[in-house]
Enzyme design. Sequence first.
Site, mmCIF file in Angstrom:
data_model
loop_
_atom_site.group_PDB
_atom_site.id
_atom_site.type_symbol
_atom_site.label_atom_id
_atom_site.label_comp_id
_atom_site.label_asym_id
_atom_site.label_seq_id
_atom_site.Cartn_x
_atom_site.Cartn_y
_atom_site.Cartn_z
ATOM 1 N N ARG A 36 -21.569 10.607 -6.007
ATOM 2 C CA ARG A 36 -22.852 11.279 -5.756
ATOM 3 C C ARG A 36 -23.879 10.983 -6.844
ATOM 4 O O ARG A 36 -25.074 10.907 -6.566
ATOM 5 C CB ARG A 36 -22.634 12.781 -5.623
ATOM 6 C CG ARG A 36 -21.955 13.109 -4.314
ATOM 7 C CD ARG A 36 -21.708 14.576 -4.162
ATOM 8 N NE ARG A 36 -21.258 14.863 -2.822
ATOM 9 C CZ ARG A 36 -20.655 15.980 -2.461
ATOM 10 N NH1 ARG A 36 -20.431 16.923 -3.355
ATOM 11 N NH2 ARG A 36 -20.288 16.166 -1.217
ATOM 12 N N LYS A 221 -10.614 22.192 14.669
ATOM 13 C CA LYS A 221 -10.940 23.093 15.775
ATOM 14 C C LYS A 221 -11.995 22.563 16.737
ATOM 15 O O LYS A 221 -12.978 21.964 16.312
ATOM 16 C CB LYS A 221 -11.477 24.400 15.203
ATOM 17 C CG LYS A 221 -10.451 25.200 14.460
ATOM 18 C CD LYS A 221 -11.118 26.448 13.966
ATOM 19 C CE LYS A 221 -10.152 27.362 13.247
ATOM 20 N NZ LYS A 221 -10.894 28.435 12.582
ATOM 21 N N GLY A 377 -16.395 15.421 5.028
ATOM 22 C CA GLY A 377 -15.595 15.255 3.815
ATOM 23 C C GLY A 377 -14.269 14.571 4.048
ATOM 24 O O GLY A 377 -13.895 13.641 3.319
ATOM 25 N N GLY A 400 -21.622 18.639 6.879
ATOM 26 C CA GLY A 400 -22.267 19.716 7.639
ATOM 27 C C GLY A 400 -23.673 19.338 8.053
ATOM 28 O O GLY A 400 -24.088 19.558 9.204
HETATM 29 P P1 AMP Z 1 -12.389 19.807 10.075
HETATM 30 O O1 AMP Z 1 -12.856 20.438 8.804
HETATM 31 O O2 AMP Z 1 -12.602 20.632 11.294
HETATM 32 O O3 AMP Z 1 -12.906 18.380 10.238
HETATM 33 O O4 AMP Z 1 -10.820 19.735 9.975
HETATM 34 C C1 AMP Z 1 -10.172 19.009 8.998
HETATM 35 C C2 AMP Z 1 -8.779 19.524 8.853
HETATM 36 O O5 AMP Z 1 -8.112 19.426 10.086
HETATM 37 C C3 AMP Z 1 -7.971 18.756 7.857
HETATM 38 O O6 AMP Z 1 -7.713 19.568 6.747
HETATM 39 C C4 AMP Z 1 -6.701 18.397 8.619
HETATM 40 O O7 AMP Z 1 -5.544 18.638 7.873
HETATM 41 C C5 AMP Z 1 -6.742 19.320 9.812
HETATM 42 N N1 AMP Z 1 -5.993 18.783 10.961
HETATM 43 C C6 AMP Z 1 -6.122 17.582 11.523
HETATM 44 N N2 AMP Z 1 -5.225 17.418 12.513
HETATM 45 C C7 AMP Z 1 -4.499 18.534 12.583
HETATM 46 C C8 AMP Z 1 -3.417 18.968 13.388
HETATM 47 N N3 AMP Z 1 -2.902 18.185 14.346
HETATM 48 N N4 AMP Z 1 -2.923 20.202 13.184
HETATM 49 C C9 AMP Z 1 -3.432 20.997 12.223
HETATM 50 N N5 AMP Z 1 -4.457 20.651 11.419
HETATM 51 C C10 AMP Z 1 -4.987 19.433 11.598
#
Ligand code: AMP
Length: 419
Positions: A36, A221, A377, A400
């Site tokens: 950064r 999610k 990230g 974000g």
């Molecule tokens: P996000 O911040 O929504 O992009 O989510 C990122 C997080 O999703 C990371 O910390 C991953 O470890 C988690 N993740 C990815 N795939 C899976 C999975 N199949 N089950 C649980 N967590 C997951």
Amino acid sequence: MVTIENFNFKGLRAIVRVDFNVPLDKKTFEVTDDTRIRGALPTINKILNDGGSCILMSHLGRPDGVPQEKYSLKHVIPVLSKHLGREVKFADDCVGESARQLASSLKPGEVLLLENVRFYLEEEGKPKLPEGVSDEEKKAAKDEMKKRQKEFTAKLASLADCYVNDAFGTAHRAHASTTLIAAHFPGKSMFGYLIEAELKAMDKVLHSPDHPFTAIMGGAKVSDKIMVIERMLEKVDNLIIGGGMTYTFIKAQGGKIGKSLCEEDKLDVALQILEKAKAKGVKVYLPVDAVNGDAFDANANTSVTKVNETPDGWMGLDIGPETVALFSGVIKNSKTILWNGPMGVFEFEKFARGTSAIAQAIAEATAAGAFSLVGGGDSVAAVNKNKLADKISYVSTGGGAMLEYIEGKELPGIKAIRG
Ligand code: AMP
């Protein structure tokens, strides 16, 4: 709108909002990743080379209005000073007497760094309220904070002659240093080179993508990504879905998902997304197989099964080899690629292969002429871990902020300058 390229900073003091929210070693407070800081150098150098001076401001961590050693921006001075090849002065309070004195005696070619703007609650403008206060008290506290935020912003602005915002990572926040301050410099507020590059990359993907255009959405999610997915359905030819959100789609379609992550209240949403995609002629690619773990653990036992046949007691934690081949094929046939969110729990080595393979496929597509934009990230970390950053067309510095821009939201920090 003024642009940094066309603006002449000669003899002027520019207050520059940079993103120096860098990771520090917990014991020595040394900067452990200076990406950064390097990102801000073109903007700083342009100002200095014109014969202007720079007053740099940033946040670091979440001190919530409480000055703390571990969040002091003084820790970035050695690295910044080395990159700039000159001394960096430091004001240990961003709006106090020392800042005023140091700023007013700043000469052309000199750089002053201000202490963390989030040592003041006024930066974010959110009052800290004890539990159980009444709505009236809440409102009074908010009004009072608004007033104080105005004064704080005016104090920051009084240090300089013009304003440059180069902190894309916080452009979606209406804070004093990212947004409010711009109004103090009519005709003299502009984006730095980093934000300009971010906007150019996102606008290319949003407004003039070459086809086939593929969006790859991963992460934990569905609920966090619905808005982006919906916007993407208007634009893309292919939508690839991976990561934890896979299982909400698989369950909605009647698959067996064992203990996999699932948002039970989003099953309908998942089906609606699939229907909408069909109506729009967007091809949706969901994983076909998965690497499962018998626990959410780096040392879990693993098994590979079809994605909709997760055994009881197991959870899908990465995409499987057939899926890697399927997704890679789609990616390599694409001319525009947008990627946000890992394909699995890539923090655990046993479940990192799918995410790495996708990063690799994007790099190969890029080498063959595709335009690729990666943000968020975790996806950026995966790209860096695989040493592929220079093989991606643009790696965004703001997860974000990028998602909000792509969703079609107006980012306060962008609007404050663009109007
Ligand atoms: P996000 O911040 O929504 O992009 O989510 C990122 C997080 O999703 C990371 O910390 C991953 O470890 C988690 N993740 C990815 N795939 C899976 C999975 N199949 N089950 C649980 N967590 C997951």
